[in-house]
Design a protein around this motif. Structure first.
Motif, PDB file in Angstrom:
ATOM      1  N   THR A   1      47.773  62.296  34.234  1.00  0.00           N
ATOM      2  CA  THR A   1      46.685  62.553  33.284  1.00  0.00           C
ATOM      3  C   THR A   1      46.624  61.475  32.207  1.00  0.00           C
TER       4      THR A   1
ATOM      5  N   VAL B   1      40.907  63.947  39.196  1.00  0.00           N
ATOM      6  CA  VAL B   1      40.661  65.369  39.457  1.00  0.00           C
ATOM      7  C   VAL B   1      39.996  65.559  40.819  1.00  0.00           C
ATOM      8  N   LYS B   2      38.895  64.873  41.042  1.00  0.00           N
ATOM      9  CA  LYS B   2      38.076  65.131  42.234  1.00  0.00           C
ATOM     10  C   LYS B   2      38.740  64.707  43.540  1.00  0.00           C
TER      11      LYS B   2
ATOM     12  N   ALA C   1      43.533  67.789  46.061  1.00  0.00           N
ATOM     13  CA  ALA C   1      43.607  69.237  46.259  1.00  0.00           C
ATOM     14  C   ALA C   1      44.911  69.673  45.600  1.00  0.00           C
ATOM     15  N   PHE C   2      44.824  70.265  44.434  1.00  0.00           N
ATOM     16  CA  PHE C   2      46.015  70.639  43.687  1.00  0.00           C
ATOM     17  C   PHE C   2      46.662  71.871  44.320  1.00  0.00           C
TER      18      PHE C   2
ATOM     19  N   ALA D   1      50.368  68.007  44.797  1.00  0.00           N
ATOM     20  CA  ALA D   1      48.959  67.875  45.154  1.00  0.00           C
ATOM     21  C   ALA D   1      48.845  67.200  46.511  1.00  0.00           C
TER      22      ALA D   1
ATOM     23  N   ALA E   1      42.094  65.393  48.412  1.00  0.00           N
ATOM     24  CA  ALA E   1      40.907  66.251  48.421  1.00  0.00           C
ATOM     25  C   ALA E   1      40.442  66.417  49.860  1.00  0.00           C
TER      26      ALA E   1
ATOM     27  N   PRO F   1      46.422  76.903  42.589  1.00  0.00           N
ATOM     28  CA  PRO F   1      45.712  75.622  42.684  1.00  0.00           C
ATOM     29  C   PRO F   1      44.603  75.484  41.647  1.00  0.00           C
ATOM     30  N   GLU F   2      43.890  76.582  41.396  1.00  0.00           N
ATOM     31  CA  GLU F   2      42.797  76.539  40.428  1.00  0.00           C
ATOM     32  C   GLU F   2      43.317  76.315  39.008  1.00  0.00           C
TER      33      GLU F   2
ATOM     34  N   ARG G   1      44.345  72.641  38.623  1.00  0.00           N
ATOM     35  CA  ARG G   1      43.161  71.781  38.458  1.00  0.00           C
ATOM     36  C   ARG G   1      42.645  71.839  37.023  1.00  0.00           C
TER      37      ARG G   1
ATOM     38  N   GLY H   1      42.592  68.681  34.109  1.00  0.00           N
ATOM     39  CA  GLY H   1      41.401  68.298  33.363  1.00  0.00           C
ATOM     40  C   GLY H   1      41.601  68.401  31.860  1.00  0.00           C
TER      41      GLY H   1
END
Length: 324
Positions: free
Chosen positions: A99, A113-114, A117-118, A255, A258, A297-298, A301, A305
């Motif tokens: 980060t 981020v994008k 897939a965390f 992670a 994606a 995972p959510e 993420r 951010g």
């Protein structure tokens, strides 16, 4: 199509999807998994990656091979995994530097981020501010007083420009309104050896790296960056005792690229969460100066951010120029 026929078709479709998902879950993994991290051997990321890899290997019944791709504050490893085939066989052990790099770099070859897939965070931990045993500073207040007398003379080291250790040192100087000079290394044990040798004044690093040298008496711990004293180093005061409100934690987390199938991500998350409940891993993390912090995972993420936004604010506050 009658209502009965339509319902039958929907049920058949749902059953087919459920069966394919079950097959995917049952078939993964069918070969070795590589777990990449971007820091030197013997550092916190390396130690924790190997602990977690061993547990995943046991539960997934496939080898989980730790591979180091160090440099650029971890972004070389992040970029490698971001561009890997999204099948669950290439994972990265991200650190807080992920980060920081997103906040500090003018551009990166991936989106922090994008492009991921965390899976789950693994641990969180503070840093320790330490000096060699022979250093004249006996306390953090002593060190900051020395820095005020001779701006820019007191040096601190980290595992690289853009690492969280770097930001912790910069934020320490900024909060105390003193000028500290950053001397970066590539990671692993190099920073602590530089401080012990007297090449650099101050270590800003993890307890994983510093604790053996603190216990041996080669380093003197002046402060921890947690809000309160840390359980494995209870005799060392928090920096907030001298600088009210000062607090820096970092983290480690898993992670994948994606586009990795959701069922594979969920399987990896479930196995990681199970591992992070096992007493021997919890004890090993505690010995390394960390606390287990599994999440969904959510949640990971959202945390990533939020941390990028936080470090952007710190970078602006300290006045650190963006890096190429």
């Amino acid at each position: 199509m009658t209502a009965i026929t339509r319902r039958t078709a929907l049920l058949a479709g749902a059953a087919s999807l459920s069966l394919s998902t079950a097959r995917a879950q049952g078939g993964f993994p069918s070969r070795p998994i590589q777990l990449i991290h971007g820091f030197g051997a013997g550092g916190n990321a390396d130690v924790v990656a190997r602990l977690v890899a061993q547990k995943l290997q046991e539960s997934l019944r496939q080898p989980v091979v730790v591979e180091i791709k160090s440099g650029a504050g971890g972004s070389i490893a992040s970029n490698f995994v971001a561009k890997a085939v999204p099948d669950g066989y290439s994972l990265v052990m991200l650190t807080g530097a992920h980060t920081v790099s997103a906040a500090l770099r003018k551009s990166l070859p991936y989106d922090a981020v994008k492009d991921f897939a965390f899976v789950s965070t693994v641990s969180s931990f503070p840093f320790v501010v330490a000096v060699r045993a022979e250093h004249p500073a006996r306390t953090l207040a002593d060190l900051l007083a020395m820095a005020r007398k001779e701006p820019g003379r007191i040096t601190f080291t980290s595992v690289g420009v853009g690492s969280t250790q770097h930001m912790a040192g910069e934020l320490l100087g900024s909060t105390a309104k003193v000028q500290l000079l950053h001397v970066p290394y590539r990671g692993g044990g190099a920073p602590v050896q530089a401080v012990i040798a007297g090449d650099v004044d101050v270590l800003s690093d993890t307890l994983t790296v510093a604790m053996p040298h603190i216990k041996s008496g080669r380093l003197r711990a002046l402060a921890v960056t947690s809000a309160q004293a840390w359980p494995t180093l209870p005799e060392v005061p928090p920096a907030s005792a001298v600088l009210p409100g000062f607090e820096v934690h970092s983290w480690l987390g898993l992670a994948a690229p994606a586009g990795t199938p959701a069922d594979v991500v969920q399987r990896l998350a479930a196995e990681a969460h199970k591992a992070l409940k096992e007493p021997d891993l919890l004890q090993a993390l505690a010995s390394a100066g960390s606390a287990a912090t599994p999440c969904s995972p959510e949640e990971m993420r959202a945390m990533v951010g939020a941390e990028i936004a936080r470090w952007r604010g710190v970078i602006q506050q300290v006045g650190i120029p963006l890096q190429a």
